[in-house]
Structure formats: structure tokens, C-alpha cells
Design a protein around this motif. Structure first.
Motif, PDB file in Angstrom:
ATOM      1  N   GLU A 148      43.195  17.722  36.226  1.00  0.00           N
ATOM      2  CA  GLU A 148      41.801  18.298  36.542  1.00  0.00           C
ATOM      3  C   GLU A 148      41.743  19.611  37.252  1.00  0.00           C
ATOM      4  OE1 GLU A 148      40.078  15.174  39.244  1.00  0.00           O
ATOM      5  OE2 GLU A 148      40.216  13.775  37.680  1.00  0.00           O
ATOM      6  N   PHE A 149      40.560  20.329  37.213  1.00  0.00           N
ATOM      7  CA  PHE A 149      40.537  21.518  37.791  1.00  0.00           C
ATOM      8  C   PHE A 149      40.881  21.598  39.280  1.00  0.00           C
ATOM      9  CE2 PHE A 149      38.309  25.014  39.940  1.00  0.00           C
ATOM     10  CZ  PHE A 149      38.370  26.082  38.934  1.00  0.00           C
ATOM     11  N   GLY A 150      41.862  22.548  39.616  1.00  0.00           N
ATOM     12  CA  GLY A 150      42.270  22.718  40.913  1.00  0.00           C
ATOM     13  C   GLY A 150      43.111  21.937  41.465  1.00  0.00           C
ATOM     14  N   THR A 151      43.797  20.993  40.514  1.00  0.00           N
ATOM     15  CA  THR A 151      44.747  19.984  41.254  1.00  0.00           C
ATOM     16  C   THR A 151      46.207  20.426  40.635  1.00  0.00           C
ATOM     17  OG1 THR A 151      44.422  18.752  39.051  1.00  0.00           O
ATOM     18  CG2 THR A 151      43.192  18.236  40.883  1.00  0.00           C
ATOM     19  N   SER A 152      46.573  21.428  40.414  1.00  0.00           N
ATOM     20  CA  SER A 152      47.900  21.776  40.098  1.00  0.00           C
ATOM     21  C   SER A 152      48.110  23.388  40.245  1.00  0.00           C
ATOM     22  CB  SER A 152      48.434  21.541  38.697  1.00  0.00           C
ATOM     23  OG  SER A 152      47.821  22.242  37.679  1.00  0.00           O
ATOM     24  N   GLU A 153      49.453  23.724  40.416  1.00  0.00           N
ATOM     25  CA  GLU A 153      49.724  25.214  40.680  1.00  0.00           C
ATOM     26  C   GLU A 153      50.127  26.074  39.518  1.00  0.00           C
ATOM     27  OE1 GLU A 153      52.822  25.283  43.674  1.00  0.00           O
ATOM     28  OE2 GLU A 153      51.510  24.492  45.411  1.00  0.00           O
ATOM     29  N   ARG A 154      50.176  25.300  38.334  1.00  0.00           N
ATOM     30  CA  ARG A 154      50.336  25.969  37.027  1.00  0.00           C
ATOM     31  C   ARG A 154      49.196  26.191  36.119  1.00  0.00           C
ATOM     32  NH1 ARG A 154      55.813  25.964  34.940  1.00  0.00           N
ATOM     33  NH2 ARG A 154      54.958  25.302  32.878  1.00  0.00           N
ATOM     34  N   VAL A 155      48.469  27.277  35.752  1.00  0.00           N
ATOM     35  CA  VAL A 155      47.316  27.510  34.898  1.00  0.00           C
ATOM     36  C   VAL A 155      47.719  28.274  33.851  1.00  0.00           C
ATOM     37  CG1 VAL A 155      44.813  27.978  35.306  1.00  0.00           C
ATOM     38  CG2 VAL A 155      46.056  27.329  37.434  1.00  0.00           C
ATOM     39  N   VAL A 156      47.057  27.595  32.775  1.00  0.00           N
ATOM     40  CA  VAL A 156      47.208  28.400  31.512  1.00  0.00           C
ATOM     41  C   VAL A 156      45.680  29.124  31.266  1.00  0.00           C
ATOM     42  CG1 VAL A 156      47.724  28.374  29.129  1.00  0.00           C
ATOM     43  CG2 VAL A 156      49.067  26.974  30.394  1.00  0.00           C
ATOM     44  N   ILE A 157      45.643  30.133  30.992  1.00  0.00           N
ATOM     45  CA  ILE A 157      44.445  30.957  30.814  1.00  0.00           C
ATOM     46  C   ILE A 157      44.117  31.178  29.423  1.00  0.00           C
ATOM     47  CG2 ILE A 157      42.832  32.729  31.481  1.00  0.00           C
ATOM     48  CD1 ILE A 157      44.627  32.841  34.070  1.00  0.00           C
ATOM     49  N   PHE A 158      43.194  30.804  28.923  1.00  0.00           N
ATOM     50  CA  PHE A 158      42.941  31.163  27.153  1.00  0.00           C
ATOM     51  C   PHE A 158      41.984  32.104  27.072  1.00  0.00           C
ATOM     52  CE2 PHE A 158      44.815  27.004  27.401  1.00  0.00           C
ATOM     53  CZ  PHE A 158      45.914  27.008  26.337  1.00  0.00           C
ATOM     54  N   GLU A 159      42.204  33.118  26.369  1.00  0.00           N
ATOM     55  CA  GLU A 159      41.014  34.282  25.882  1.00  0.00           C
ATOM     56  C   GLU A 159      41.257  34.566  24.393  1.00  0.00           C
ATOM     57  OE1 GLU A 159      38.551  36.142  25.250  1.00  0.00           O
ATOM     58  OE2 GLU A 159      38.636  36.040  27.405  1.00  0.00           O
ATOM     59  N   PRO A 160      40.198  34.172  23.600  1.00  0.00           N
ATOM     60  CA  PRO A 160      40.303  34.146  22.332  1.00  0.00           C
ATOM     61  C   PRO A 160      39.925  35.464  21.928  1.00  0.00           C
ATOM     62  CG  PRO A 160      38.432  33.014  23.161  1.00  0.00           C
ATOM     63  CD  PRO A 160      38.956  33.052  24.145  1.00  0.00           C
ATOM     64  N   TYR A 161      39.282  36.355  22.769  1.00  0.00           N
ATOM     65  CA  TYR A 161      39.147  37.755  22.351  1.00  0.00           C
ATOM     66  C   TYR A 161      40.012  38.669  22.842  1.00  0.00           C
ATOM     67  CZ  TYR A 161      35.477  41.641  21.375  1.00  0.00           C
ATOM     68  OH  TYR A 161      34.786  42.643  21.109  1.00  0.00           O
ATOM     69  N   LEU A 162      40.595  39.367  21.786  1.00  0.00           N
ATOM     70  CA  LEU A 162      41.785  40.255  22.060  1.00  0.00           C
ATOM     71  C   LEU A 162      41.446  41.556  22.827  1.00  0.00           C
ATOM     72  CD1 LEU A 162      44.003  39.501  18.747  1.00  0.00           C
ATOM     73  CD2 LEU A 162      44.255  38.400  20.899  1.00  0.00           C
ATOM     74  N   GLU A 163      40.432  41.935  22.393  1.00  0.00           N
ATOM     75  CA  GLU A 163      39.880  43.273  22.918  1.00  0.00           C
ATOM     76  C   GLU A 163      39.739  43.107  24.565  1.00  0.00           C
ATOM     77  OE1 GLU A 163      38.766  42.104  20.262  1.00  0.00           O
ATOM     78  OE2 GLU A 163      38.983  43.459  18.689  1.00  0.00           O
ATOM     79  N   LEU A 164      39.743  41.973  25.024  1.00  0.00           N
ATOM     80  CA  LEU A 164      39.874  41.873  26.743  1.00  0.00           C
ATOM     81  C   LEU A 164      40.897  41.783  27.347  1.00  0.00           C
ATOM     82  CD1 LEU A 164      36.697  39.311  26.845  1.00  0.00           C
ATOM     83  CD2 LEU A 164      36.627  41.680  27.228  1.00  0.00           C
ATOM     84  N   ILE A 165      41.996  41.683  26.543  1.00  0.00           N
ATOM     85  CA  ILE A 165      43.424  41.429  27.230  1.00  0.00           C
ATOM     86  C   ILE A 165      43.904  42.525  28.220  1.00  0.00           C
ATOM     87  CG2 ILE A 165      45.720  40.799  26.821  1.00  0.00           C
ATOM     88  CD1 ILE A 165      44.123  38.469  26.181  1.00  0.00           C
ATOM     89  N   ASP A 166      43.925  43.540  27.939  1.00  0.00           N
ATOM     90  CA  ASP A 166      44.220  44.811  28.801  1.00  0.00           C
ATOM     91  C   ASP A 166      43.715  44.644  30.008  1.00  0.00           C
ATOM     92  OD1 ASP A 166      46.208  45.640  27.218  1.00  0.00           O
ATOM     93  OD2 ASP A 166      44.810  47.303  26.319  1.00  0.00           O
ATOM     94  N   GLU A 167      42.159  44.193  29.883  1.00  0.00           N
ATOM     95  CA  GLU A 167      41.337  44.216  31.007  1.00  0.00           C
ATOM     96  C   GLU A 167      41.541  43.178  32.053  1.00  0.00           C
ATOM     97  OE1 GLU A 167      36.557  44.238  32.224  1.00  0.00           O
ATOM     98  OE2 GLU A 167      37.288  44.535  30.245  1.00  0.00           O
ATOM     99  N   GLN A 168      42.045  41.884  31.428  1.00  0.00           N
ATOM    100  CA  GLN A 168      42.304  40.668  32.047  1.00  0.00           C
ATOM    101  C   GLN A 168      43.542  40.879  32.723  1.00  0.00           C
ATOM    102  OE1 GLN A 168      41.441  37.446  29.345  1.00  0.00           O
ATOM    103  NE2 GLN A 168      39.425  37.748  29.528  1.00  0.00           N
ATOM    104  N   ILE A 169      44.529  41.621  32.009  1.00  0.00           N
ATOM    105  CA  ILE A 169      46.023  41.693  32.639  1.00  0.00           C
ATOM    106  C   ILE A 169      45.708  42.583  33.942  1.00  0.00           C
ATOM    107  CG2 ILE A 169      48.165  43.123  32.315  1.00  0.00           C
ATOM    108  CD1 ILE A 169      47.999  42.324  29.493  1.00  0.00           C
ATOM    109  N   ASP A 170      44.944  43.679  33.878  1.00  0.00           N
ATOM    110  CA  ASP A 170      44.830  44.229  35.072  1.00  0.00           C
ATOM    111  C   ASP A 170      44.297  43.545  36.254  1.00  0.00           C
ATOM    112  OD1 ASP A 170      45.757  46.771  33.931  1.00  0.00           O
ATOM    113  OD2 ASP A 170      43.693  47.434  33.249  1.00  0.00           O
ATOM    114  N   PHE A 171      43.131  42.786  35.874  1.00  0.00           N
ATOM    115  CA  PHE A 171      42.581  41.865  36.578  1.00  0.00           C
ATOM    116  C   PHE A 171      43.463  40.878  37.476  1.00  0.00           C
ATOM    117  CE2 PHE A 171      40.521  37.760  37.645  1.00  0.00           C
ATOM    118  CZ  PHE A 171      39.466  37.894  38.742  1.00  0.00           C
ATOM    119  N   LEU A 172      44.437  40.314  36.768  1.00  0.00           N
ATOM    120  CA  LEU A 172      45.297  39.486  37.331  1.00  0.00           C
ATOM    121  C   LEU A 172      46.332  40.028  38.046  1.00  0.00           C
ATOM    122  CD1 LEU A 172      45.863  37.135  34.302  1.00  0.00           C
ATOM    123  CD2 LEU A 172      45.037  36.403  36.460  1.00  0.00           C
ATOM    124  N   ASP A 173      46.783  41.399  37.668  1.00  0.00           N
ATOM    125  CA  ASP A 173      47.614  41.927  38.422  1.00  0.00           C
ATOM    126  C   ASP A 173      47.124  42.520  39.811  1.00  0.00           C
ATOM    127  OD1 ASP A 173      50.249  43.328  38.489  1.00  0.00           O
ATOM    128  OD2 ASP A 173      48.768  45.547  38.663  1.00  0.00           O
TER     129      ASP A 173
END
Length: 334
Positions: free
Chosen positions: A237-262
Motif C-alpha cells: 500500500e502507498f507509503g507503507t515501505s521504504e522501497r519505491v519503484v517509480i515508472f515513467e513511460p514517456y522517455l523524454e521526461l527522464i532527464d528532468e526526473q533524474i534532476d528532480f530526484l537528485d
């Protein structure tokens, strides 16, 4: 809709000699056919039912067994392309105001209630037709060229973008945001702060064009989708673990999301699983990147690595199998 116009616009071939010259409607489901309809036969097996319900014409692009010669049998090279040409022509008289945007802004717009004279559009040509055909004159349309062929419209403008901030973030996590907009407080929205700049532009667009709107919620955007898991990659369930897999189907957003997570989770162990096709396009210096050739490799890579967050690009969250106890919650969340 006149038969002669359909033939001229689609470059279709009339394979019968019908007495009719006008169709009352264009229909895609045989159960919705009424007397006088033109049935678009994506599935030729549905033609008999459409004829029984009163179709005056059948448009098709696959080998088809023709029957009644009084029916207009119209053979086209490709149905989607034929429909695009028809729709482009008949939208001229509607004088639509058409605006182009990125996929995220378009998907955010689907989470906001607006009047019937505003339409966000994507999907198959059939989906696009069924949304655009009934629009009233001078309606406003929002679409993404990445998801819908821009040639469908005679002309379009770019989304009007905000020049200053109108959203104030009160509280945030990586996947939820509480914020204020126009003196309205939106508490714990299922919306990552990553999306706030896109939402800013969308709400400004509505305001600038005087489109009334009401935010419904942001549970199914389809981007930056977090799935909480345990060490066995079972969905929790949402928020109940410390391991999160994040899915992004749209490849053009990956660089921006890498910067966001960093920037937002510098304390965390983060790994990035990207398709091998992105290997040469990435910015040099990003650490903890793993490449996969086939989606089947993703599970093995996730099982062998220690992480707090794993950003997975180019695949759907369906590669993870939810446990029975979490399936209902996952459906509600996403």
C-alpha cells in the motif's frame, strides 16, 4: 455528410451503386447504428449487425464480404487516415481554438473539470473523432503533438504559459503536495511536486482564456508513478515501505526526473533503469544507471540492487505483481 464529399476527401472507392447520397451520422459501434448511419468497420465481423440496425454505408480497409448493393460500400486505403481527412475538413466550420502542449499538461487537464466548450483530446483516431465531432462552434481544444497528429488541425497555437507563480506549496513529499491556488487550499493531493510547474501553466491557461475550472484530484496522471514494494518486489500500500519503484513511460521526461530526484532526495539510494536505446542520449556524470534491453530484465535488476527509489523508464507498472491485499489499494491510488 454527403457521400460525394466522403469519397473526394478520403480518396475512397465506391464498390456499389447505392441510391442514397447522405449519411445522418458516423458510427463505430454496430449497437449504436441507426437508420442512415455510415458504419466505420474497424472489425469486419461487426458489419452484419450494423447492416441489420440500418446502416446506409460501410467504410472499410480490410478484406470484406460485401452484401446488399443498395448499401454504400466504401473501400479506403487506411481507416485512420481517411477519418483524419474527414474530420479535418468538417472541423473547419467549427472555428475551433486549438492549443498544443506537452503530454503531462494534457494529462493534468484530464484531472480538472471544465465546461463542455473545452476539450482535451488524445487516443485513437476513433477516440479523437468521438470527442471532436460533437463540439459546439468556437470551442477550445487542448492536445499534445506527441500523442495526436497535429495535421488533424488546420492551425494551432502553443499553450499560453504562466509568467509568474500562482501556486504556493504548503507541504510536500516526493509524491504528494499540499498547495494554495487562488486562495483555495488543496490538501495532500496525490501529485508530486515534479508536476507543479506544469500545473501552474495549465491553470494560467484556463484563467487567461476565462475557462471555468475545478480541480477533481490527481490520482491517474500516468507519469512518475510510485509503487511501494518490499524486498521481494511485492506491491504494498502507498507509503507503507521504504522501497519505491517509480515508472515513467514517456522517455523524454527522464532527464528532468533524474534532476528532480537528485535535488529532492539527495539522502536516498537511487538507481535508474533505462532502455538501452537511451545509453548515448544521457548526460555524462549521472551515477547508478542500469540499462536493459528487454523488459524481462528489469525484475532481475531490481532484485539484485539495494535502493530507496528506482526510476524505471519506458515500461508500465504492470511488470510488478501486486499481492492480493494490495491490489484493491493500488487500483484506487493509480
Amino acid at each position: 455528410m454527403r457521400l460525394e464529399n466522403i469519397l473526394a476527401l478520403t480518396k475512397g472507392t465506391l464498390l456499389s451503386d447505392p441510391s442514397i447520397s447522405i449519411f445522418e451520422s458516423v458510427v463505430f459501434e454496430p449497437s449504436k447504428v441507426k437508420r442512415g448511419s455510415l458504419f466505420v468497420a474497424y472489425n469486419p465481423e461487426e458489419i452484419p449487425e450494423a447492416l441489420q440496425n440500418g446502416a446506409y454505408g460501410v467504410m472499410f480497409d480490410k478484406p470484406t464480404q460485401m452484401g446488399d448493393r443498395e448499401v454504400a460500400w466504401i473501400k479506403v486505403a487506411e481507416l485512420d487516415n481517411a477519418l483524419k481527412k474527414l474530420l479535418r475538413f468538417y472541423l473547419l466550420e467549427k472555428e475551433l481554438q486549438v492549443y498544443a502542449c506537452d503530454p503531462i499538461t494534457l494529462h493534468l487537464s484530464q484531472m480538472v473539470s471544465t465546461p463542455s466548450n473545452f476539450c482535451n483530446v488524445e487516443g485513437s483516431m476513433r477516440d479523437v473523432w468521438e470527442k471532436l465531432w460533437p463540439l459546439e462552434k468556437k470551442s477550445i481544444v487542448l492536445f499534445s503533438p506527441a500523442l495526436t497528429d497535429p495535421e488533424l488541425f488546420i492551425s494551432h497555437s502553443q499553450l499560453i504559459r504562466a509568467q509568474e507563480s500562482t501556486i504556493t506549496i504548503i507541504e510536500q513529499t516526493l509524491f504528494e503536495t499540499s498547495f494554495i491556488h487562488n486562495d483555495t487550499f488543496y490538501e495532500r493531493q496525490m501529485l508530486s511536486p515534479f508536476f507543479i510547474p506544469y500545473l501552474e501553466h495549465l491553470l494560467f491557461f484556463y484563467t487567461f482564456l476565462r475557462i471555468p475550472f475545478q480541480i477533481k484530484g490527481f490520482s491517474k496522471i500516468g507519469h512518475f508513478i510510485p509503487v511501494f514494494t518490499n524486498s521481494r518486489l511485492e506491491c504494498k500500500e502507498f507509503g507503507t515501505s521504504e522501497r519505491v519503484v517509480i515508472f515513467e513511460p514517456y522517455l523524454e521526461l527522464i532527464d528532468e526526473q533524474i534532476d528532480f530526484l537528485d535535488a529532492q532526495a539527495s539522502w536516498a539510494k537511487i538507481i535508474y533503469l533505462l532502455p538501452d536505446s537511451m545509453r548515448s542520449a544521457l548526460t555524462i556524470g549521472v551515477e547508478n544507471i542500469l540499462f536493459y534491453r528487454y523488459p524481462e530484465e528489469i525484475i532481475s535488476l531490481l532484485q539484485t540492487k539495494d535502493f530507496h527509489f528506482a526510476l524505471v523508464a519506458g515500461v508500465d507498472k504492470g511488470i510488478l505483481r501486486p499481492t492480493r491485499s494490495s491490489m484493491k489499494q493500488l487500483e484506487l491510488d493509480f
